[in-house]
Enzyme design. Structure first.
Site, PDB file in Angstrom:
ATOM      1  N   GLU A   1      55.222  68.962  55.040  1.00  0.00           N
ATOM      2  CA  GLU A   1      55.386  68.371  53.696  1.00  0.00           C
ATOM      3  C   GLU A   1      55.871  66.920  53.688  1.00  0.00           C
ATOM      4  O   GLU A   1      56.815  66.580  52.970  1.00  0.00           O
ATOM      5  CB  GLU A   1      56.325  69.241  52.848  1.00  0.00           C
TER       6      GLU A   1
ATOM      7  N   GLU B   1      50.471  79.871  54.734  1.00  0.00           N
ATOM      8  CA  GLU B   1      51.523  80.533  53.939  1.00  0.00           C
ATOM      9  C   GLU B   1      50.928  81.202  52.705  1.00  0.00           C
ATOM     10  O   GLU B   1      51.457  81.102  51.601  1.00  0.00           O
ATOM     11  CB  GLU B   1      52.582  79.505  53.507  1.00  0.00           C
TER      12      GLU B   1
HETATM   13  C1  GLA Z   1      57.544  76.028  52.054  1.00  0.00           C
HETATM   14  C2  GLA Z   1      57.878  76.030  53.520  1.00  0.00           C
HETATM   15  C3  GLA Z   1      58.084  77.438  54.009  1.00  0.00           C
HETATM   16  C4  GLA Z   1      58.950  78.244  53.102  1.00  0.00           C
HETATM   17  C5  GLA Z   1      58.396  78.218  51.729  1.00  0.00           C
HETATM   18  C6  GLA Z   1      59.223  79.125  50.866  1.00  0.00           C
HETATM   19  O1  GLA Z   1      56.258  76.390  51.797  1.00  0.00           O
HETATM   20  O2  GLA Z   1      56.892  75.462  54.319  1.00  0.00           O
HETATM   21  O3  GLA Z   1      58.683  77.381  55.265  1.00  0.00           O
HETATM   22  O4  GLA Z   1      60.263  77.750  53.082  1.00  0.00           O
HETATM   23  O5  GLA Z   1      58.381  76.883  51.295  1.00  0.00           O
HETATM   24  O6  GLA Z   1      59.312  80.408  51.420  1.00  0.00           O
END
Ligand code: GLA
Length: 463
Positions: A261, A372
């Protein structure tokens, strides 16, 4: 006189009331029952549940191993039950079953309820089941890892979580225990306990381990936030951290999200983090260089390095910026893949938006990690229970992304990772980080470890 009149009136009212009840019975057709997620799932069975239907005298329960009920589990072909639940017993462990019910009374039988799917928990020696995600993914012409975000505390051998993980998933990412604020307690001081447990679990069970994440602005340890040295000393601390962690896990972790990020949500600029402020605009490249150097020095020439970010499919300035970072890393051969977080919802992103994003990555020769994935169904808080309509919409969205992923060329596939197993353990419901206003059901299993339609959607995406 008054009393006589009152008695007459009561009589008339009683007569009218009983007429209207009769009318109801004759005019009413039995409502279709709603089946609920099972309870008490174990190796040999589960308790099937459903909602009350008015005027029903009993319910007809079907249990099958096929979603279209082409065959039935013996004794569960329209089994008549007078209660609102039934213990289904004598089943096999680690097997997918489906159930549905109809309501019944003396004169009629309703239509079929929704179909609930459930996987019995399993002991060892369970034969490979084609309805297990990784089993199906491994049989593809171009297979890929099916990943799960885990916490060390969930990895108890023999628990339902552990059984499902081993049956269905071929890769793990630490949900948070391999981040900097978890591992680094002070300059050069590390607490490896939980991270080691996760990595050892993967290594000893033949499960791929993806490292997440070396550098992220939301997991900076307090000592580093407070660091009072010069910028050059700050940079040396980050270099030391990356070097030590990559070295510690060399040969045990297949890939790392090196930076998570780094791009802002507005205007496609670099996110204004402590790393940007202290290390300058070149910090992403520096981090990748240190990770690569550490892996090579430890004899690991195949460590895969990923940049990971969210919302790039819908935020085009952000997407452009991510790809410009990628281009820069590519010129020095420092990046192998791109992580698309995909905290999506049942409406967005569209198929076309994801496709465009993926196409850009494949054109640059990158591996793609859907890193994710979860799919919200209540991002506007307009439902209070998981409705049938959202269940189906979510199923379609899971299917869509799996299809898109599966259509990638072999060289661009890596893993598709789901961000949590059970809905009630997801980070999404009531998340302050996301400003999520209510409850949600974003994953593949409900709170009883029963597979949802989203799981079937995943499987269908592999067809
Ligand atoms: C972001 C991070 C993850 C996690 C999510 C919330 O996407 O990359 O590691 O912390 O937030 O679960």
């Amino acid at each position: 006189m008054k009393i006589k009149f009152l008695l007459m009136l009561t009589g008339i009212l009683f007569f009218l009331n009983s007429c209207s009840k009769d009318d109801n019975i004759t005019a009413n057709t039995l409502e279709i029952p709603v089946a609920n997620a099972p309870k008490d799932v174990n190796d040999a069975g589960f308790r099937a549940k459903w909602m009350y239907v008015s005027h029903a005298k009993s319910y007809l329960l079907d249990v099958s191993t096929s979603e279209n009920f082409s065959t039935f589990v013996p004794n569960y072909n329209a089994k008549e039950v007078t209660d609102l639940n039934e213990v289904v017993a004598g089943l096999n462990g680690g097997t997918q079953y489906y159930y549905r019910v109809r309501a019944k009374n003396e004169t009629e039988t309703s239509g079929y309820s929704n179909v609930i799917s459930v996987v019995t928990t399993g002991s060892s020696n369970i034969p490979e089941d084609p309805t297990f995600l990784k089993v199906k993914a491994n049989k593809l012409a171009n297979p890929f890892f099916v990943g799960m975000a885990v916490k060390a505390s969930q990895l108890t051998t023999g628990s339902p979580y552990d059984v499902i993980l081993k049956n269905e998933f071929s890769s793990i990412s630490a949900e948070y225990e391999m981040k900097m604020d978890q591992i680094s307690t002070a300059s050069g001081v590390y607490n490896w306990t939980t991270a080691d447990k996760i990595v050892a679990y993967g290594n000893s069970n033949g499960i791929n381990v993806h490292g997440h994440a070396l550098v992220w602005h939301n997991s900076v340890p307090q000592w580093l936030k407070d660091f009072s040295g010069t910028d050059a000393e700050f940079k040396a601390e980050v270099k030391k951290y990356i070097t030590d962690v990559v070295t510690h896990y060399a040969g045990k972790v297949k890939s790392w999200d090196v930076v998570n990020e780094a791009v802002d949500d507005n205007g496609g600029a670099m996110r204004n983090t402590i790393f940007l402020q202290r290390m300058g605009a070149n910090y992403v490249k520096d981090c990748f260089q240190w990770a690569r150097d550490a892996a090579k020095a430890a004899g690991d020439n195949s460590l895969l390095l990923f940049y990971n970010d969210y919302a790039t499919s819908t935020n085009i300035p952000k997407q452009d910026k991510v790809f410009s970072i990628v281009d820069d890393l590519k010129t020095s051969n420092l990046i192998d893949g791109l992580g698309f977080q995909m905290h999506n919802n049942y409406l967005s992103p569209t198929k076309a938006q994801i496709q465009t994003d993926f196409n850009k990555a494949t054109a640059k020769g990158l591996k793609i990690h859907v890193s994710e994935l979860d799919i919200q169904v209540n991002q506007s808080n307009d439902i209070s229970t998981f409705t049938n309509e959202r269940r189906l919409a979510q199923k379609e969205k899971y299917k869509e992304i799996v299809q898109l992923y599966n259509a990638l060329p072999a060289a661009n596939k890596y893993a598709l990772t789901i961000w949590g197993m059970k809905d009630n353990e997801s980070w999404i419901p009531f998340s302050t980080e996301l400003n999520h206003p209510g409850n949600d059901w974003p994953l593949l299993y409900d709170s009883n470890f029963a597979v949802k339609s989203s799981h079937t959607g995943f499987l269908e995406g592999l067809d």
